[in-house]
Scaffold this motif. Structure first.
Motif, PDB file in Angstrom:
ATOM      1  N   HIS A 131       0.806  -1.231   0.000  1.00  0.00           N
ATOM      2  CA  HIS A 131       0.000   0.000   0.000  1.00  0.00           C
ATOM      3  C   HIS A 131       0.840   1.282   0.000  1.00  0.00           C
ATOM      4  CE1 HIS A 131      -3.693   2.201   0.257  1.00  0.00           C
ATOM      5  NE2 HIS A 131      -3.286   2.853   1.339  1.00  0.00           N
ATOM      6  N   PRO A 132       1.982   1.359   0.726  1.00  0.00           N
ATOM      7  CA  PRO A 132       2.799   2.585   0.649  1.00  0.00           C
ATOM      8  C   PRO A 132       3.266   2.896  -0.769  1.00  0.00           C
ATOM      9  CG  PRO A 132       3.458   1.266   2.529  1.00  0.00           C
ATOM     10  CD  PRO A 132       2.507   0.425   1.750  1.00  0.00           C
ATOM     11  N   TRP A 133       3.528   1.876  -1.557  1.00  0.00           N
ATOM     12  CA  TRP A 133       3.922   2.085  -2.953  1.00  0.00           C
ATOM     13  C   TRP A 133       2.721   2.555  -3.767  1.00  0.00           C
ATOM     14  CZ3 TRP A 133       5.452  -2.549  -6.616  1.00  0.00           C
ATOM     15  CH2 TRP A 133       5.797  -2.047  -7.881  1.00  0.00           C
ATOM     16  N   MET A 134       1.561   1.945  -3.548  1.00  0.00           N
ATOM     17  CA  MET A 134       0.372   2.287  -4.315  1.00  0.00           C
ATOM     18  C   MET A 134      -0.018   3.752  -4.127  1.00  0.00           C
ATOM     19  SD  MET A 134      -0.415  -0.504  -5.943  1.00  0.00           S
ATOM     20  CE  MET A 134       1.361  -0.789  -6.084  1.00  0.00           C
ATOM     21  N   LYS A 135       0.209   4.286  -2.922  1.00  0.00           N
ATOM     22  CA  LYS A 135      -0.218   5.656  -2.625  1.00  0.00           C
ATOM     23  C   LYS A 135       0.551   6.708  -3.410  1.00  0.00           C
ATOM     24  CE  LYS A 135       0.165   5.693   1.874  1.00  0.00           C
ATOM     25  NZ  LYS A 135       0.083   6.252   3.254  1.00  0.00           N
ATOM     26  N   ILE A 136       1.746   6.393  -3.899  1.00  0.00           N
ATOM     27  CA  ILE A 136       2.518   7.406  -4.637  1.00  0.00           C
ATOM     28  C   ILE A 136       2.321   7.286  -6.147  1.00  0.00           C
ATOM     29  CG2 ILE A 136       4.279   7.458  -2.820  1.00  0.00           C
ATOM     30  CD1 ILE A 136       6.136   6.083  -5.007  1.00  0.00           C
ATOM     31  N   LEU A 137       1.566   6.287  -6.602  1.00  0.00           N
ATOM     32  CA  LEU A 137       1.317   6.166  -8.041  1.00  0.00           C
ATOM     33  C   LEU A 137       0.416   7.309  -8.497  1.00  0.00           C
ATOM     34  CD1 LEU A 137       0.705   2.320  -8.464  1.00  0.00           C
ATOM     35  CD2 LEU A 137       2.779   3.605  -8.993  1.00  0.00           C
ATOM     36  N   PRO A 138       0.753   7.994  -9.592  1.00  0.00           N
ATOM     37  CA  PRO A 138      -0.073   9.116 -10.067  1.00  0.00           C
ATOM     38  C   PRO A 138      -1.483   8.645 -10.428  1.00  0.00           C
ATOM     39  CG  PRO A 138       2.069   9.093 -11.155  1.00  0.00           C
ATOM     40  CD  PRO A 138       1.953   7.803 -10.425  1.00  0.00           C
ATOM     41  N   ARG A 139      -2.467   9.401  -9.992  1.00  0.00           N
ATOM     42  CA  ARG A 139      -3.852   9.076 -10.317  1.00  0.00           C
ATOM     43  C   ARG A 139      -4.341   9.843 -11.541  1.00  0.00           C
ATOM     44  NH1 ARG A 139      -6.459   4.825  -8.968  1.00  0.00           N
ATOM     45  NH2 ARG A 139      -8.427   5.952  -8.787  1.00  0.00           N
ATOM     46  N   LYS A 140      -3.743  10.986 -11.817  1.00  0.00           N
ATOM     47  CA  LYS A 140      -4.126  11.766 -12.989  1.00  0.00           C
ATOM     48  C   LYS A 140      -3.106  11.507 -14.091  1.00  0.00           C
ATOM     49  CE  LYS A 140      -5.338  16.420 -14.528  1.00  0.00           C
ATOM     50  NZ  LYS A 140      -5.437  17.861 -14.164  1.00  0.00           N
ATOM     51  N   LEU A 141      -3.514  10.778 -15.104  1.00  0.00           N
ATOM     52  CA  LEU A 141      -2.624  10.415 -16.197  1.00  0.00           C
ATOM     53  C   LEU A 141      -2.918  11.275 -17.425  1.00  0.00           C
ATOM     54  CD1 LEU A 141      -2.742   6.523 -15.809  1.00  0.00           C
ATOM     55  CD2 LEU A 141      -1.179   8.151 -14.750  1.00  0.00           C
ATOM     56  N   THR A 142      -1.882  11.515 -18.212  1.00  0.00           N
ATOM     57  CA  THR A 142      -2.013  12.444 -19.347  1.00  0.00           C
ATOM     58  C   THR A 142      -1.984  11.751 -20.698  1.00  0.00           C
ATOM     59  OG1 THR A 142       0.395  12.813 -19.260  1.00  0.00           O
ATOM     60  CG2 THR A 142      -1.011  14.371 -18.073  1.00  0.00           C
ATOM     61  N   THR A 143      -2.133  10.429 -20.736  1.00  0.00           N
ATOM     62  CA  THR A 143      -2.187   9.745 -22.027  1.00  0.00           C
ATOM     63  C   THR A 143      -3.536  10.025 -22.686  1.00  0.00           C
ATOM     64  OG1 THR A 143      -3.121   7.703 -21.131  1.00  0.00           O
ATOM     65  CG2 THR A 143      -0.727   7.913 -21.111  1.00  0.00           C
ATOM     66  N   PRO A 144      -3.619   9.977 -24.013  1.00  0.00           N
ATOM     67  CA  PRO A 144      -4.876  10.292 -24.714  1.00  0.00           C
ATOM     68  C   PRO A 144      -6.041   9.372 -24.356  1.00  0.00           C
ATOM     69  CG  PRO A 144      -3.028  10.340 -26.246  1.00  0.00           C
ATOM     70  CD  PRO A 144      -2.499   9.782 -24.959  1.00  0.00           C
ATOM     71  N   LEU A 145      -5.757   8.265 -23.674  1.00  0.00           N
ATOM     72  CA  LEU A 145      -6.829   7.383 -23.226  1.00  0.00           C
ATOM     73  C   LEU A 145      -7.788   8.116 -22.297  1.00  0.00           C
ATOM     74  CD1 LEU A 145      -7.811   4.399 -23.310  1.00  0.00           C
ATOM     75  CD2 LEU A 145      -6.424   3.989 -21.276  1.00  0.00           C
ATOM     76  N   PHE A 146      -7.301   9.186 -21.640  1.00  0.00           N
ATOM     77  CA  PHE A 146      -8.109   9.938 -20.677  1.00  0.00           C
ATOM     78  C   PHE A 146      -8.481  11.324 -21.191  1.00  0.00           C
ATOM     79  CE2 PHE A 146      -5.408   6.921 -18.454  1.00  0.00           C
ATOM     80  CZ  PHE A 146      -6.320   6.250 -17.659  1.00  0.00           C
ATOM     81  N   TRP A 147      -8.207  11.608 -22.445  1.00  0.00           N
ATOM     82  CA  TRP A 147      -8.526  12.924 -22.999  1.00  0.00           C
ATOM     83  C   TRP A 147     -10.013  13.025 -23.330  1.00  0.00           C
ATOM     84  CZ3 TRP A 147      -4.287  14.863 -26.931  1.00  0.00           C
ATOM     85  CH2 TRP A 147      -3.057  14.939 -26.268  1.00  0.00           C
ATOM     86  N   SER A 148     -10.508  14.240 -23.335  1.00  0.00           N
ATOM     87  CA  SER A 148     -11.878  14.492 -23.778  1.00  0.00           C
ATOM     88  C   SER A 148     -11.937  14.415 -25.301  1.00  0.00           C
ATOM     89  CB  SER A 148     -12.330  15.874 -23.308  1.00  0.00           C
ATOM     90  OG  SER A 148     -11.564  16.889 -23.954  1.00  0.00           O
ATOM     91  N   ASP A 149     -13.138  14.333 -25.837  1.00  0.00           N
ATOM     92  CA  ASP A 149     -13.299  14.281 -27.294  1.00  0.00           C
ATOM     93  C   ASP A 149     -12.743  15.539 -27.960  1.00  0.00           C
ATOM     94  OD1 ASP A 149     -14.508  11.827 -27.089  1.00  0.00           O
ATOM     95  OD2 ASP A 149     -16.554  12.615 -27.144  1.00  0.00           O
ATOM     96  N   LYS A 150     -12.917  16.684 -27.298  1.00  0.00           N
ATOM     97  CA  LYS A 150     -12.416  17.944 -27.848  1.00  0.00           C
ATOM     98  C   LYS A 150     -10.890  17.942 -27.895  1.00  0.00           C
ATOM     99  CE  LYS A 150     -12.826  22.967 -27.350  1.00  0.00           C
ATOM    100  NZ  LYS A 150     -13.417  24.081 -26.541  1.00  0.00           N
ATOM    101  N   GLU A 151     -10.267  17.413 -26.851  1.00  0.00           N
ATOM    102  CA  GLU A 151      -8.799  17.339 -26.829  1.00  0.00           C
ATOM    103  C   GLU A 151      -8.288  16.362 -27.883  1.00  0.00           C
ATOM    104  OE1 GLU A 151      -7.895  18.296 -22.099  1.00  0.00           O
ATOM    105  OE2 GLU A 151      -8.430  16.267 -22.728  1.00  0.00           O
ATOM    106  N   ARG A 152      -8.985  15.273 -28.072  1.00  0.00           N
ATOM    107  CA  ARG A 152      -8.565  14.302 -29.091  1.00  0.00           C
ATOM    108  C   ARG A 152      -8.642  14.883 -30.499  1.00  0.00           C
ATOM    109  NH1 ARG A 152     -10.435   8.106 -27.837  1.00  0.00           N
ATOM    110  NH2 ARG A 152      -9.708   7.967 -25.680  1.00  0.00           N
ATOM    111  N   GLU A 153      -9.603  15.777 -30.718  1.00  0.00           N
ATOM    112  CA  GLU A 153      -9.740  16.390 -32.040  1.00  0.00           C
ATOM    113  C   GLU A 153      -8.504  17.192 -32.429  1.00  0.00           C
ATOM    114  OE1 GLU A 153     -12.045  16.108 -34.511  1.00  0.00           O
ATOM    115  OE2 GLU A 153     -12.725  14.438 -33.260  1.00  0.00           O
ATOM    116  N   GLU A 154      -7.727  17.631 -31.425  1.00  0.00           N
ATOM    117  CA  GLU A 154      -6.496  18.362 -31.722  1.00  0.00           C
ATOM    118  C   GLU A 154      -5.457  17.469 -32.410  1.00  0.00           C
ATOM    119  OE1 GLU A 154      -6.164  21.489 -31.442  1.00  0.00           O
ATOM    120  OE2 GLU A 154      -7.913  21.980 -30.220  1.00  0.00           O
TER     121      GLU A 154
END
Length: 537
Positions: free
Chosen positions: A202-225
């Motif tokens: 669990h101490p390792w899991m807590k430092i993993l980033p929760r907000k990722l910036t890969t296009p898998l999480f982009w909005s449709d408007k961002e993907r259109e770019e």
């Protein structure tokens, strides 16, 4: 000064060798060779010292060793570990509590990192690792013990692996060659580890980033770019594939609520996508034989996943004998310098898809171009066989780089451009000997390539000058990342368009000169024949 010169010579010697290992190569082979060479040199020195101590040169050996010991501090002062003036991590104000808990957890687990690397917030790259001492080429920077690794074998033996087997899901036990087969199991396993606060990880899991910036999480408007780029066309298929894997695994487990003590969010598509993307970005590809696989597999290693990317000579391997995951360098790093890990030579579309960032003016950037003809075209089968002999399949994507297409890719276009006469006469087989087929074939190749590049440029909704002006503004991260990607792709395409237009113009001029020359020779031959006839008369 003499010792320093020798050290620099050794450093340059190792830098001179191409010892970098990408993730697609057998991990650690070149580095092990380098380390073996260093160890063998040390062994030879040890044997010489033993010979001296066993003979009449004992007094000289003692004298030399005492002199070295006396002068070592001044000669090698720049290589001291220097850990005595480093603030203990639990007292540092720049680290949040989760990171302090994580470092304390590593220490309690017996992982030796305090004298090697230090966690720091760096300019431009965010959280990263700094060298607490100087590293010479061939040295191990970090060694993660087996009990701290997340591996396919660990996931199979976990409660998640048991749940997969009980409900008829693929528990990744078939020893497949592809890393893809184990991704659903690893993703579900990581999700359970994250939500299980009583688990040792669990101490390792807590430092993993929760907000990722890969296009898998982009909005449709961002993907259109990304419209117009290769990645734009790939993204929908990749997203649909992740959603399909979720439906066939996590959702099935959720229907039976196999983990009643954990939040039901662990079965959601949102958590599955997070775990899938986290493994895709932070795991290392290693030889799977140690886990019962014939191909490569992905493993996660704490602390090792904090290295940022850089164009450096570093590599890693899974040590099957000790079970440790080891990272080592093939270049010099000075104390206090940020240590980077080379994520491999990728183009910006791959960097963005896997890690969520791009590199401006990436020297390894390329745009994919597919080369194929319809299967109803004449000589389709013959051309397909020729392309296979060149190492390609019909429809493969070829990398148009800053330096243009590689000659093997140009050979594929030469095959596709071969005429009926060139196929029937066997002229087309010249390419198997590294030769061009004909000038007319080369003109077809360059014309086809120019048409393809112009077609790719026409798919972007904006011009290059528009992107260069927009990118100067203060933009959200995802929008700016997309703009950099498409701007650099356009620069690459325009550069190559200009290159192949020039080559085509030179080729046409050359063939025009040849035709004029051939006509002149033919005319002179006709005149000579007339003179011969007159002489005969």
């Amino acid at each position: 000064r003499g010792e320093g010169a020798k050290r620099r010579a050794r450093e340059e010697e190792c830098r001179g060798r191409d010892m970098h290992i990408s993730s697609s190569q057998p991990a650690g082979s070149a580095c092990r060779q380098s380390r073996d060479e260093w160890m063998s040199r040390g062994g030879r020195r040890s044997r010489r010292v033993e010979g001296m101590l066993g003979g009449r040169w004992l007094w000289m050996a003692v004298l030399v060793l005492s002199l070295l010991a006396h002068g070592r501090a001044s000669i090698f002062d720049e290589f001291d570990s220097g850990t005595e003036d480093v603030v203990p991590f639990h007292d540092r104000e720049d680290l949040d509590q989760d990171m302090k808990d994580f470092l304390e957890w590593l220490t309690a687990k017996g992982m030796n990192f305090q004298s090697q690397v230090d966690v720091a917030i760096t300019n431009g790259t965010g959280r990263g690792l700094l060298a607490r001492r100087s590293f010479m080429p061939g040295e191990t920077m970090l060694a993660v013990p087996p009990e701290l690794l997340i591996t396919p074998d660990m996931a199979r033996r976990s409660e998640v692996g048991r749940a997969f087997r009980e409900h008829g899901l693929d528990d990744c036990s078939g020893g497949e060659d592809s890393t893809y087969e184990c991704m659903p199991l690893l993703a579900m396993h990581l999700t359970v580890l994250y939500y299980n606060e009583s688990h040792d990880f669990h101490p390792w899991m807590k430092i993993l980033p929760r907000k990722l910036t890969t296009p898998l999480f982009w909005s449709d408007k961002e993907r259109e770019e990304l419209q117009g780029s290769n990645l734009y066309n790939m993204l929908d298929g990749w997203t649909m594939n992740v959603e399909k894997l979720h439906r066939s695994t996590a959702r099935v487990l959720g229907q039976h609520n196999v983990f009643p003590d954990l939040p039901k969010a662990i079965y959601s598509l949102k958590e599955f996508k997070w775990a899938y993307a986290t493994i895709f970005a932070r795991a290392f590809d290693v030889d799977g034989k140690s886990f019962g696989f014939s191909g490569r597999q992905r493993i996660m290693a704490p602390m090792a996943d904090l290295f940022n990317h850089g164009d450096v000579k570093t590599s890693y391997t899974f040590n099957a004998a000790s079970g440790h995951f080891e990272l080592f360098t093939q270049q010099f790093f000075s104390r206090g310098e940020q240590i980077f890990m080379n994520y491999d030579s990728k183009n910006n579309a791959e960097f963005l898809l896997q890690y969520g960032f791009v590199i401006e003016s990436n020297p390894h950037d390329y745009v994919g171009i597919a080369a194929s003809i319809g299967n109803d075209q004449p000589f389709y089968r013959d051309k397909e066989m020729l392309m296979k002999k060149l190492g390609f399949n019909m429809g493969d994507r070829h990398q148009l780089k800053l330096s243009g297409l590689e000659n093997k890719s140009l050979d594929c276009l030469r095959v596709l451009c071969a005429t009926k006469e060139e196929m029937e006469s066997g002229e087309s087989r010249k390419i198997l000997r590294g030769k061009q087929i004909s000038d007319s074939n080369e003109i077809c190749v360059y014309t086809t390539l120019i048409d393809a590049i112009e077609g790719l440029l026409s798919q972007y909704p904006t011009r290059l000058i528009d992107d260069e002006n927009i990118i100067k503004n203060d933009l959200p991260h995802n929008v700016k990342t997309a703009l950099i990607l498409r701007r650099d792709e356009k620069r690459l395409l325009i550069l190559n368009l200009s290159r192949y237009q020039r080559l085509l113009a030179r080729l046409k001029e050359r063939t025009k000169v040849h035709r004029v020359s051939d006509k002149s020779r033919s005319k002179r031959k006709d005149e000579d024949d007339e003179d011969d006839e007159d002489d005969e008369l």
